[in-house]
Design a protein around this motif. Structure first.
Motif, PDB file in Angstrom:
ATOM      1  N   VAL A 114      52.415  38.788  48.009  1.00 40.44           N
ATOM      2  CA  VAL A 114      52.734  40.199  47.298  1.00 40.44           C
ATOM      3  C   VAL A 114      51.695  41.035  46.949  1.00 40.44           C
ATOM      4  N   ARG A 115      50.655  40.230  46.737  1.00 37.11           N
ATOM      5  CA  ARG A 115      49.303  40.876  46.219  1.00 37.11           C
ATOM      6  C   ARG A 115      48.923  41.819  47.352  1.00 37.11           C
ATOM      7  N   GLN A 116      48.779  40.981  48.586  1.00 35.96           N
ATOM      8  CA  GLN A 116      48.239  41.897  49.792  1.00 35.96           C
ATOM      9  C   GLN A 116      49.533  42.969  50.149  1.00 35.96           C
ATOM     10  N   LEU A 117      50.677  42.728  49.935  1.00 38.71           N
ATOM     11  CA  LEU A 117      51.586  43.768  50.166  1.00 38.71           C
ATOM     12  C   LEU A 117      51.403  45.195  49.264  1.00 38.71           C
ATOM     13  N   TYR A 118      51.079  44.548  47.921  1.00 40.09           N
ATOM     14  CA  TYR A 118      50.641  45.542  46.965  1.00 40.09           C
ATOM     15  C   TYR A 118      49.516  46.451  47.645  1.00 40.09           C
ATOM     16  N   GLU A 119      48.432  45.649  47.971  1.00 42.16           N
ATOM     17  CA  GLU A 119      47.179  46.607  48.407  1.00 42.16           C
ATOM     18  C   GLU A 119      47.539  47.433  49.565  1.00 42.16           C
ATOM     19  N   GLU A 120      48.680  46.860  50.256  1.00 43.59           N
ATOM     20  CA  GLU A 120      49.130  47.725  51.643  1.00 43.59           C
ATOM     21  C   GLU A 120      49.691  48.847  50.834  1.00 43.59           C
ATOM     22  N   ALA A 144      44.744  59.699  46.387  1.00 42.88           N
ATOM     23  CA  ALA A 144      45.967  59.713  45.505  1.00 42.88           C
ATOM     24  C   ALA A 144      45.992  58.703  44.294  1.00 42.88           C
ATOM     25  N   PHE A 145      45.903  57.308  44.786  1.00 40.20           N
ATOM     26  CA  PHE A 145      46.013  56.363  44.049  1.00 40.20           C
ATOM     27  C   PHE A 145      44.834  55.421  44.082  1.00 40.20           C
ATOM     28  N   GLU A 146      44.372  54.628  42.851  1.00 38.03           N
ATOM     29  CA  GLU A 146      43.099  53.610  43.094  1.00 38.03           C
ATOM     30  C   GLU A 146      44.012  52.266  42.313  1.00 38.03           C
ATOM     31  N   LYS A 147      43.387  51.194  42.703  1.00 38.74           N
ATOM     32  CA  LYS A 147      43.812  50.004  42.148  1.00 38.74           C
ATOM     33  C   LYS A 147      43.612  50.052  40.468  1.00 38.74           C
ATOM     34  N   MET A 246      50.688  38.390  26.464  1.00 40.86           N
ATOM     35  CA  MET A 246      50.308  39.604  27.151  1.00 40.86           C
ATOM     36  C   MET A 246      49.858  39.234  28.532  1.00 40.86           C
ATOM     37  N   TRP A 247      50.099  40.032  29.701  1.00 43.91           N
ATOM     38  CA  TRP A 247      49.906  39.661  31.085  1.00 43.91           C
ATOM     39  C   TRP A 247      48.980  41.027  31.325  1.00 43.91           C
ATOM     40  N   ILE A 248      47.653  40.700  31.953  1.00 37.46           N
ATOM     41  CA  ILE A 248      47.157  41.936  32.386  1.00 37.46           C
ATOM     42  C   ILE A 248      47.107  41.690  33.795  1.00 37.46           C
ATOM     43  N   ARG A 249      47.764  42.749  34.264  1.00 39.14           N
ATOM     44  CA  ARG A 249      48.323  42.386  36.015  1.00 39.14           C
ATOM     45  C   ARG A 249      47.823  43.825  36.605  1.00 39.14           C
ATOM     46  N   PRO A 250      48.091  44.025  38.049  1.00 40.98           N
ATOM     47  CA  PRO A 250      47.782  44.989  38.727  1.00 40.98           C
ATOM     48  C   PRO A 250      48.736  46.049  38.583  1.00 40.98           C
ATOM     49  N   THR A 251      48.350  47.457  38.736  1.00 41.81           N
ATOM     50  CA  THR A 251      49.121  48.468  38.997  1.00 41.81           C
ATOM     51  C   THR A 251      48.183  49.579  39.785  1.00 41.81           C
ATOM     52  N   ALA A 252      48.611  50.907  39.822  1.00 43.25           N
ATOM     53  CA  ALA A 252      47.826  51.890  40.372  1.00 43.25           C
ATOM     54  C   ALA A 252      47.628  53.041  39.735  1.00 43.25           C
ATOM     55  N   ILE A 253      46.500  53.714  39.570  1.00 42.49           N
ATOM     56  CA  ILE A 253      46.465  54.732  38.959  1.00 42.49           C
ATOM     57  C   ILE A 253      46.492  55.966  39.662  1.00 42.49           C
ATOM     58  N   TYR A 254      47.319  57.280  39.477  1.00 37.75           N
ATOM     59  CA  TYR A 254      47.475  58.208  39.992  1.00 37.75           C
ATOM     60  C   TYR A 254      46.466  59.214  39.870  1.00 37.75           C
ATOM     61  N   THR A 409      56.476  48.048  38.723  1.00 36.36           N
ATOM     62  CA  THR A 409      57.470  47.051  39.126  1.00 36.36           C
ATOM     63  C   THR A 409      56.720  46.173  39.814  1.00 36.36           C
ATOM     64  N   VAL A 410      55.990  46.357  40.937  1.00 34.59           N
ATOM     65  CA  VAL A 410      55.577  45.451  41.865  1.00 34.59           C
ATOM     66  C   VAL A 410      54.352  44.762  41.204  1.00 34.59           C
ATOM     67  N   GLY A 411      53.665  45.392  40.292  1.00 36.54           N
ATOM     68  CA  GLY A 411      52.394  44.959  39.640  1.00 36.54           C
ATOM     69  C   GLY A 411      53.301  43.959  38.465  1.00 36.54           C
ATOM     70  N   ARG A 412      54.199  44.256  37.951  1.00 35.67           N
ATOM     71  CA  ARG A 412      54.653  43.306  37.035  1.00 35.67           C
ATOM     72  C   ARG A 412      55.134  42.014  37.935  1.00 35.67           C
ATOM     73  N   LEU A 413      55.790  42.162  39.128  1.00 39.66           N
ATOM     74  CA  LEU A 413      56.160  40.840  39.933  1.00 39.66           C
ATOM     75  C   LEU A 413      54.902  40.250  40.064  1.00 39.66           C
ATOM     76  N   ILE A 414      53.938  40.788  40.245  1.00 40.18           N
ATOM     77  CA  ILE A 414      52.822  40.058  40.906  1.00 40.18           C
ATOM     78  C   ILE A 414      52.209  39.333  39.614  1.00 40.18           C
ATOM     79  N   GLY A 415      52.223  40.088  38.331  1.00 41.57           N
ATOM     80  CA  GLY A 415      52.072  39.391  37.229  1.00 41.57           C
ATOM     81  C   GLY A 415      52.666  37.912  36.739  1.00 41.57           C
ATOM     82  N   PHE A 416      54.038  38.211  37.158  1.00 40.72           N
ATOM     83  CA  PHE A 416      54.891  37.283  36.815  1.00 40.72           C
ATOM     84  C   PHE A 416      54.698  36.048  37.684  1.00 40.72           C
ATOM     85  N   MET A 417      54.686  36.074  39.115  1.00 42.03           N
ATOM     86  CA  MET A 417      54.276  35.239  40.165  1.00 42.03           C
ATOM     87  C   MET A 417      53.127  34.553  39.798  1.00 42.03           C
TER      88      MET A 417
END
Lengths: 512, 706
Positions: A114-120, A144-147, A246-254, A409-417
């Motif tokens: 999922v993390r690979q897909l997130y980067e994709e 447009a977006f950065e990790k 608290m979970w610090i997990r990935p997202t993307a910044i616009y 949402t994808v970041g949240r999923l990664i965080g929980f997984m």
């Protein structure tokens, strides 16, 4: 009638010249195949020829614009299709992760994918056409977006608080508090894990005033003073109703720009407050044309959409709906002027306001007066987090429901997984469906625009064929007619030559 | 006493008459192709008869005079038509060159370059951050400007060339006038009507009159005996017997015609040139001053038939100002001074009806005496009719018509086209933002007076008329971060108490002061040789935004074009030196300038369909797109050329017909001459036979004596 010797020759030469000139004129038309070879041949026709030629040049350019627009939209279309494919794969993995039968190891392996897909997904959101980012609004020159990293909690303790996260982490960081209290007031013990919750490292937030920064391996989390946390009980399994996690997990910044706000600036001495609402596609200037006051009085006004170069004048607003407020209708929305505090209620002729929307749409003109938007505001499509202009802290993409925020949402999923949290995976799974829908809706919007291009393209072709035919009918010589005339003129010229030479030779002297 | 000697006398007379006739026939044959030659014949009369027996006996034939066949009535008509023919010929031949200049039937010209210009803005809108798109725009715009400059320069060259023609022909006219006077003198000496006709001199004079009528339109009266008067159609005497008057082609000058009650003592002065005469007529009396009480005048470009209007269609009134308050009217700057000094102060008030005429071009003058001259430069009113008190025919009138009414108008319209292109482009460009912000910028348009209201006619600003009441937005950025220097570092200018710019009140100095007082933290404004200069303070940069006043465009900051006409239009230096300054985007609602923003480029591209008001001196304001306006100009050139061609051919046919009628009378027909030759040869032979008969009769008589 006496015919003098000179007269005879004047006539011979004149006649020969005239018919030869006619012949030459026809010859020029035959060689250029044009009826109009200089403006004086047909002054009105010349203007029409030039007009048609300009129109044809315009139509050619519209086709160019259209082809560029097609490139942008096609790129967006295929990107969104791919995004959806990736989301489908993520949903498949999320479904597995949400079942209780999956082991922690399997969940971790799935999380890696999922993390690979997130980067994709980030690569997708940074799609480019002709080196321009197509999901960045007007900021087409920057990604447009950065990790980025973002935070979620189990008990809503950070809801409504402002926090910032700096640094980077390869894996989701889990944080839990060991003592109850308030940030900025109490000393708080906590522990965090950099390996998905297997091992924890402890730390302490001092009882100092103000925002506090928690340093956790390469990540710094600054919590706002006043954030209340509760201690977790090590004897209870899991995070449900068990203190603050608290979970610090990935997202993307616009990084692009948005169309979320409209500024209004006053020009002139008026101190009235103002606000604009609507969807403005360009700056609109409003001018008051009569001296009056708010409250029941009609107001004359004008507006301009080209910065005052041309005004649409003679508009009137009936100000009777409110004693302290006046709403003026302009293209795209309304401008409201209202009385506040000591602002007074005077309106003076010459007072001007500029409505300046934040603009992000890249538009192209695809047929006369018809524009098409070819780009998208990335955050409105993919969500993520966003630092609004003039602010310093990021927030979840405004204008996008949390449940439709893809990167969140994808970041949240990664965080929980990554932290082996089955409940969390279930919750994130539920949000993946509306996200797919949002992506598909955007793809449909872009598809519709592409269809519009096809229609416009057909129209342009027809218009051009029409124009070329009309140009030809004005400018070109009718070949059949021309050849007939030419043959006719040839006979005339030969006749003139023959008769002239015959008469020229005659003289009384010949018989003396 | 009749007898054989009488017979000899008769034969001698017959021999002489036939011989004279044959000589004249010979002369006719010899001159069969001589232009201006009129056929001649010997008038034969019966000689006196003597009373005798058996009655009156004739004494033979008498050759009385050599007659000249010439139809004065037809000639007068011909001269009239010939003047028209040559006028239109001169116009047509020159217009053909203009017709070719504007011809785009097989090659691309201005129309194509203009289409490309709009297309390039579209292209820039498609690719706002692509340098290649900017380079294409600048390159193709340069093509457009080159075409414009070439057309303008060629038209000017044609005018100069025509000036040369006029100068030469005026000299030739003066030469012919002198020759006519000389011939008149000779005719006075030699001509004895009925006996000794000065046929050759009359032919020569008629030929000179024809030649003269080819250059100017004339009327003439022949009272016989060299008392021959010739004058222009408008009545200016050119030759009166042996007296000669002179025409001259002179440089720009002005005239005044005061009403009888006017106490004005001064003169009008001007600078600049134009192809039209400016007539100023006082409509409200007053002094020459910079105050509101100054006399007001209306202006006409066609000698008072129609009066100039402002953009709103009202009659244009300008004030009578002294030298330090020069008024811009059309292409001229006009002011009043004293009679002997342009900077002096005139005395007395101007009264209603006082008229001043400025001829800001080379004109034609008729000199009555060495001191007094009359302007006879051809003039055409707005409705196309000739001023009958001026020259109206001949090639000189044709040259003037070409120079002033045709090329002058084309140049005027070409300037109108260039001005519209400059203003409309700049108006939008100046509100946009490029890929780069400004550290410093200097305006391209200067003012004559830094204290005069910018919108007034004395400011000297090229686009003063286009200024509106309003304001302009300025944005200031931190040079290091590129972000707005603060959340309040942008906004309009404050002209005192939050007031907006008022074009009829605020001067360039007021604008400078407003910039310094409103945004002095970030920028310094100053005036350099009449131009506005903005320089950012250390660490800051600036950009321009919405400008409802048109200030930036009128002052030439953040603009695409500079100049104010077809000759002076250029791309501004800062755009040529750094393509990033081409404004494709704008400062958006968040105060940002983004590279993908194409709003300014798109709006400029859309100018192609915008209907704009174009007001030039030589015609009423028109509302058209810029492209259509140019196409109209081309169409106008075509229409003028084809009209001139028609008029030329029409008058040529009429003149030819009249010439043929003259030839019917005056022309030599060889068959006829050969017939006459044989006729008189026979008569001569018979007369000779008569001599030999008389001789043999005499021999017979003398033989009787032996």
């Amino acid at each position: 009638m006496r015919i003098s010797h000179q007269t005879r020759f004047t006539y011979f030469i004149g006649n020969m010249n005239n018919s030869l000139a006619e012949l030459m004129e026809l010859n020029i038309q035959a060689s250029t195949h044009k009826r109009i070879n200089r403006p004086s041949d047909d002054p009105v026709g010349t203007a029409r020829v030039l007009g048609h030629r300009s129109t044809i040049a315009d139509l050619k350019q519209y086709k160019e614009n259209l082809s560029t627009a097609k490139g942008w939209l096609g790129q967006a279309d295929s990107t969104l299709t791919q995004v959806n494919t990736i989301l489908t794969r993520i949903r498949g993995l999320a479904e597995q992760a949400a079942t209780g039968t999956m082991s922690a190891d399997n969940r971790e392996q799935a999380s890696m994918e999922v993390r690979q897909l997130y980067e994709e997904l980030i690569v997708m959101a940074n799609a480019k056409y002709e080196d321009q980012y197509i999901f960045a609004g007007h900021k087409t020159g920057e990604q447009a977006f950065e990790k980025a990293l973002w935070l979620m909690d189990n008990d809503g303790s950070t809801d409504g608080t402002a926090y910032t996260i700096t640094g980077d982490a390869e894996k989701t960081v889990v944080l839990r508090f060991l003592s109850d209290g308030v940030v900025g007031t109490d000393a708080l013990d906590y522990e965090y894990s950099l390996d998905g919750g297997s091992t924890f490292i402890s730390g302490t937030v001092p009882a100092a005033a103000g925002d506090q920064t928690l340093d956790m391996g390469g990540v710094q989390l600054t919590l706002e003073a006043g954030t209340t946390v509760t201690a977790y009980d090590a004897n209870v399994e899991g995070d449900t109703d068990n203190g603050t996690w608290m979970w610090i997990r990935p997202t993307a910044i616009y990084k692009g720009d948005d169309t979320d706000a409209i500024s209004v600036d006053a020009m002139g001495p008026s101190t009235l407050s103002n606000a604009a609402s609507g969807i403005f596609s360009k700056d609109v200037t409003v001018r008051i044309d009569s001296d009056t006051t708010l409250g029941g009085n009609p107001v004359e006004y004008s507006y301009s959409t080209d910065g005052g170069a041309t005004w649409v004048e003679g508009l009137e607003a009936d100000g009777s709906s409110s004693a302290t407020e006046l709403t003026l209708v302009v293209p795209g929305g309304t401008l409201t002027l209202y009385e506040t505090g000591t602002s007074g209620d005077a309106l003076n002729a010459g007072d001007q306001w500029i409505i300046r929307p934040r603009m992000a749409d890249v538009q192209m003109e695809i047929s006369p007066g018809e524009n098409i938007t070819v780009n998208s505001v990335g955050k409105d499509v993919f969500g993520g987090i966003y630092v609004r202009p003039g602010e310093t802290r990021a927030v979840l993409a405004p204008g996008v429901p949390v449940s439709e925020n893809m990167f969140d949402t994808v970041g949240r999923l990664i965080g929980f997984m990554e932290t082996n949290n089955q409940d969390g995976c279930q919750q994130a799974l539920a949000d993946l469906t509306p996200i797919s829908e949002r992506i598909m809706n955007n793809a449909a919007r872009i598809g519709a625009a592409e269809n519009r291009l096809d229609v416009a393209s057909g129209v342009l072709d027809t218009l051009r064929a029409n124009e070329e035919e009309r140009l030809s009918s004005v400018e070109d010589a009718d070949v059949t007619e021309l050849m007939t005339k030419l043959a006719n003129q040839q006979i005339i010229y030969e006749t003139v030559l023959r008769s002239s030479s015959m008469v020229m030779r005659m003289s009384l002297v010949n018989y003396m | 006493m009749s007898g054989l000697s009488t017979l000899l006398g008769i034969s001698r007379g017959a021999l002489f008459a036939s011989q004279a006739s044959i000589e004249v026939i010979g002369n006719n044959i010899a001159n069969v192709n001589t232009p201006g030659y009129s056929r001649q014949a010997v008038q034969l009369e019966e000689a006196l008869a003597i009373d005798y027996s058996p009655g009156q006996l004739g004494t033979g034939v008498k050759a009385v005079q050599v007659l000249r066949y010439f139809d004065e009535f037809v000639e007068a008509q011909y001269v009239d038509k010939y003047s028209q023919q040559t006028r239109w010929d001169a116009t047509y031949q020159n217009l053909r060159a203009v017709d070719s200049l504007f011809n785009e039937s097989t090659v691309d010209g201005l129309n194509a370059a203009l289409s490309q210009y709009w297309a390039d803005w579209q292209e820039l809108a498609d690719h706002p951050s692509l340098i290649a798109a900017r380079e294409a725009l600048v390159g193709n715009t340069q093509n457009l400007l080159n075409s414009l400059h070439t057309v303008e320069q060629d038209l000017r060259n044609m005018q100069d060339q025509v000036d040369d023609f006029i100068g030469q022909e005026v000299e030739e006219v003066n030469g012919i006038l002198q020759q006519i006077a000389d011939i008149n003198l000779q005719i006075q000496t030699h001509d004895v009507p009925g006996q000794n006709n000065a046929n050759e001199l009359l032919d020569r004079r008629a030929a000179l009159v024809r030649k003269l009528s080819g250059m100017i339109d004339v009327d003439y009266v022949d009272n016989g005996g060299g008392n021959f008067q010739i004058m222009t159609k408008a009545g200016h005497s050119l030759v009166d017997g042996t007296n000669v008057y002179r025409l001259s082609f002179e440089n720009a000058q002005s005239f005044q015609a005061l009403t009888t009650g006017s106490g004005f003592d001064g003169d009008i002065y001007f600078s600049g040139t134009d192809d039209f005469e400016y007539t100023f007529e006082v409509v409200s009396s007053g002094q020459v001053s910079n105050a509101g009480s100054a006399a007001m005048m209306r202006v006409s470009l066609d000698g008072g038939k129609t009066w100039l209007t402002d953009d709103d269609g009202n009659e244009l009134h300008v004030a009578a100002r002294p030298e330090d308050g020069k008024v811009t009217v059309g292409d001229l700057e006009v002011w009043f001074g004293s009679t002997d000094s342009m900077t002096g102060t005139p005395s007395g008030d101007l009264e209603v009806g006082d008229t001043f005429t400025i001829v800001p071009k080379k004109g034609l003058y008729w000199h009555q005496t060495t001191s007094s001259k009359v302007n006879i430069t051809p003039q055409v009113s707005a409705n196309g009719s000739d001023n009958e008190r001026r020259l109206t025919g001949g090639s000189i009138a044709g040259y003037f018509q070409f120079r002033d009414q045709h090329v002058g108008r084309y140049l005027d319209k070409l300037d109108g086209f260039a001005k519209a292109l400059i203003w409309e482009t700049n108006r939008l460009q100046s509100q946009g933002a490029g890929l780069q912000k400004f550290d410093t910028v200097t305006g391209t348009y200067s003012v004559d007076s830094t204290t005069a209201a910018l919108g007034s006619e004395t400011s000297g600003l090229s686009f003063a008329d286009n200024l509106q009441d309003g304001n302009m937005m300025l944005y200031f950025y931190d040079e290091a971060s590129g972000e707005l220097a603060s959340s309040a570092s942008f906004g309009p200018l404050d002209f005192g108490g939050g007031a907006n710019f008022d074009a009829s009140v605020h001067s360039l100095e007021d604008v400078r002061d407003a910039i310094n007082s409103t945004w002095g933290t970030y920028v310094t404004a100053d005036i350099v040789s009449g131009k506005m200069r903005l320089t950012a303070k250390e660490g800051y940069e600036f950009a321009f935004g919405t400008d409802t006043a048109g200030l930036a465009a009128a002052l030439g900051v953040n603009t695409f074009f500079e100049g104010d006409g077809a000759a002076s239009i250029e791309m501004t230096a800062h755009i040529r030196s750094d393509l990033d300054f081409i404004a494709s985007g704008h400062v958006n609602g968040a105060g940002e300038i983004n590279s993908g923003d194409n709003t300014a480029a798109l709006s400029i591209a859309k100018l192609k369909d915008k209907v704009v008001t174009i007001n030039v001196n030589s015609e009423n304001p028109v509302n058209q797109t810029i492209g259509d306006y140019y196409n109209g100009l081309v169409s106008g050139v075509g229409a003028d050329t084809s009209t001139a061609k028609f008029n030329f051919e029409y008058n040529e046919a009429l003149a030819l017909d009249l010439d043929t009628r003259q030839q019917e009378t005056a022309g030599v027909n060889l068959d006829e001459e050969m017939g006459n030759l044989i006729k008189f040869q026979h008569a001569y032979t018979a007369a000779a036979k008569l001599v030999s008969t008389a001789d043999s009769m005499m021999q017979t008589l003398l033989g009787m004596k032996n």
